[in-house]
Write an enzyme that holds these catalytic residues in place. Structure first.
Site, PDB file in Angstrom:
ATOM      1  N   THR A 192       0.833  -1.200   0.000  1.00 37.92           N
ATOM      2  CA  THR A 192       0.000   0.000   0.000  1.00 37.92           C
ATOM      3  C   THR A 192       0.869   1.251   0.000  1.00 37.92           C
ATOM      4  O   THR A 192       0.577   2.232  -0.701  1.00 37.92           O
ATOM      5  CB  THR A 192      -0.933   0.004   1.219  1.00 37.92           C
ATOM      6  OG1 THR A 192      -1.749  -1.163   1.197  1.00 37.92           O
ATOM      7  CG2 THR A 192      -1.831   1.233   1.210  1.00 37.92           C
TER       8      THR A 192
ATOM      9  N   HIS B 133       2.007   1.863  -3.416  1.00 34.50           N
ATOM     10  CA  HIS B 133       0.955   2.510  -4.220  1.00 34.50           C
ATOM     11  C   HIS B 133       0.931   4.012  -3.957  1.00 34.50           C
ATOM     12  O   HIS B 133       0.734   4.812  -4.878  1.00 34.50           O
ATOM     13  CB  HIS B 133      -0.412   1.899  -3.902  1.00 34.50           C
ATOM     14  CG  HIS B 133      -0.636   0.539  -4.502  1.00 34.50           C
ATOM     15  ND1 HIS B 133      -0.477   0.290  -5.844  1.00 34.50           N
ATOM     16  CD2 HIS B 133      -1.020  -0.629  -3.936  1.00 34.50           C
ATOM     17  CE1 HIS B 133      -0.751  -0.984  -6.074  1.00 34.50           C
ATOM     18  NE2 HIS B 133      -1.082  -1.565  -4.934  1.00 34.50           N
TER      19      HIS B 133
ATOM     20  N   CYS C 257     -21.922   4.952  11.553  1.00 33.69           N
ATOM     21  CA  CYS C 257     -22.403   4.467  10.250  1.00 33.69           C
ATOM     22  C   CYS C 257     -23.067   3.100  10.427  1.00 33.69           C
ATOM     23  O   CYS C 257     -22.925   2.448  11.469  1.00 33.69           O
ATOM     24  CB  CYS C 257     -21.243   4.386   9.256  1.00 33.69           C
ATOM     25  SG  CYS C 257     -20.103   3.007   9.541  1.00 33.69           S
TER      26      CYS C 257
END
Length: 341
Positions: A39, A42, A93
């Protein structure tokens, strides 16, 4: 303090910055080591420029020692060895209300969406700080986060002792999944195109398949006497590997998607239907996964020193990514503290 920051345009620089003082409920950590992962690669490539702010001190695999605490902190104290579970959720959420805070629909992945551990003094909320045994070397404790990924992936698969498990992709996460699955009693084979990584998997005691040099489906059928693998983990992130992944699973077998695919991929849904396969996603980890990972590393179940192939000073973070990108390194650590610890 010193920090390594992503500046954009493939550039990482070691710069001076002011540390954030711990406010109420915060913990300030003197970072010892930070691991670099795919990651992070990236991020440096610019693939996540639409998500990360710049400049950004990134990094989320780490170990360190508590330097100071804010008012009201009771879970840790200065001088304690710790790691961080780098997930901050909103608690409101639908996913959080259902008990799945780790995949909050508004998740702040600390070290990506907010500042991370490539800085000498890192201030984070108390709730994401987890103590680690002081008897375990801090450089080994920097592997807890990726081990927690593997623990979560294996737990999601619901594999049982005696199961035959195929891991597609022999990078760091693939080998950690293989190690955790073997520890749970599974028989594990690793499929990997890179010769160096196949060699590393073999050195760790795993049987390996070279999918470029032999028919991997035929190899798995020979191994399983025609049945197919009980569980298949797709960890490579390659489109071709995902397309073929369903070919390896037995009737009512399980395919776990671990790799991050940057774009939608094809998958053989006909095979999913024909064999009544179970298709699972596995993302990040929960607190229990982190706590189990700490125990596995501390107990030596995870061959940490064999997986750590490179340790570089903070000033060489940019160069470390070239080593990581080459595929020759397994786990690269940045020595953030240098001589400070």
């Amino acid at each position: 303090m010193r920090t390594a920051q992503y500046l954009g345009d493939h550039r990482v620089a070691a710069v001076e910055a002011e540390p954030a003082a711990p406010e109420a409920g915060d913990v300030q950590i003197r970072v010892a080591y930070t691991g670099l992962c795919g990651t992070d690669l990236h991020i440096v490539h610019g693939d996540m420029d639409g998500r990360v702010r710049r400049p950004l001190a990134f990094g989320h695999e780490m170990s360190g020692i508590v330097a100071a605490v804010g008012a009201g902190v009771t879970a840790v104290h200065p001088g304690q060895h710790v790691t961080v579970m780098p997930l901050s959720w909103d608690g409101t959420c639908p996913a959080c209300r259902a008990g799945h805070e780790h995949i909050c629909q508004n998740l702040d992945f600390v070290g990506i969406d907010s500042p991370g551990s490539l800085q000498e003094l890192w201030t984070v909320p108390e709730r994401i700080v987890i103590p680690v045994p002081e008897s375990a070397p801090l450089r080994q404790m920097a592997l807890v986060e990726p081990v927690a990924v593997a623990v979560h992936d294996v737990r999601r698969s619901e594999l049982r002792g005696g199961d035959r498990v195929l891991v597609i992709g022999g990078g760091p996460i693939g080998l950690l999944i293989a190690t955790v699955a073997r520890h749970r009693g599974a028989e594990v084979v690793v499929s990997e195109v890179d010769a160096s990584r196949r060699g590393q998997a073999a050195e760790l005691g795993f049987d390996v398949i070279d999918p470029a040099g032999e028919d991997p489906v035929a190899a798995v059928e020979r191994w399983t006497e025609g049945a197919g693998a009980d569980v298949v983990f797709e960890v490579s992130g390659a489109a071709a590997a995902l397309r073929s992944a369903t070919s390896f699973a037995k009737v009512r077998g399980t395919l776990v998607i671990v790799a991050i695919h940057p774009v939608p991929r094809e998958i053989d849904v006909q095979r999913v239907f024909w064999r009544e396969l179970r298709l699972l996603g596995a993302r990040v980890y929960e607190r229990a996964d982190f706590e189990e990972a700490i125990g596995l590393v501390a107990a030596g179940v995870i061959p940490a020193e064999r997986l750590i192939t490179d340790v570089v000073p903070l000033e060489e973070t940019q160069e470390a990514f070239a080593r990581l990108e080459s595929g020759q390194a397994m786990k690269v650590l940045v020595d953030v503290a240098g001589a400070a610890l």
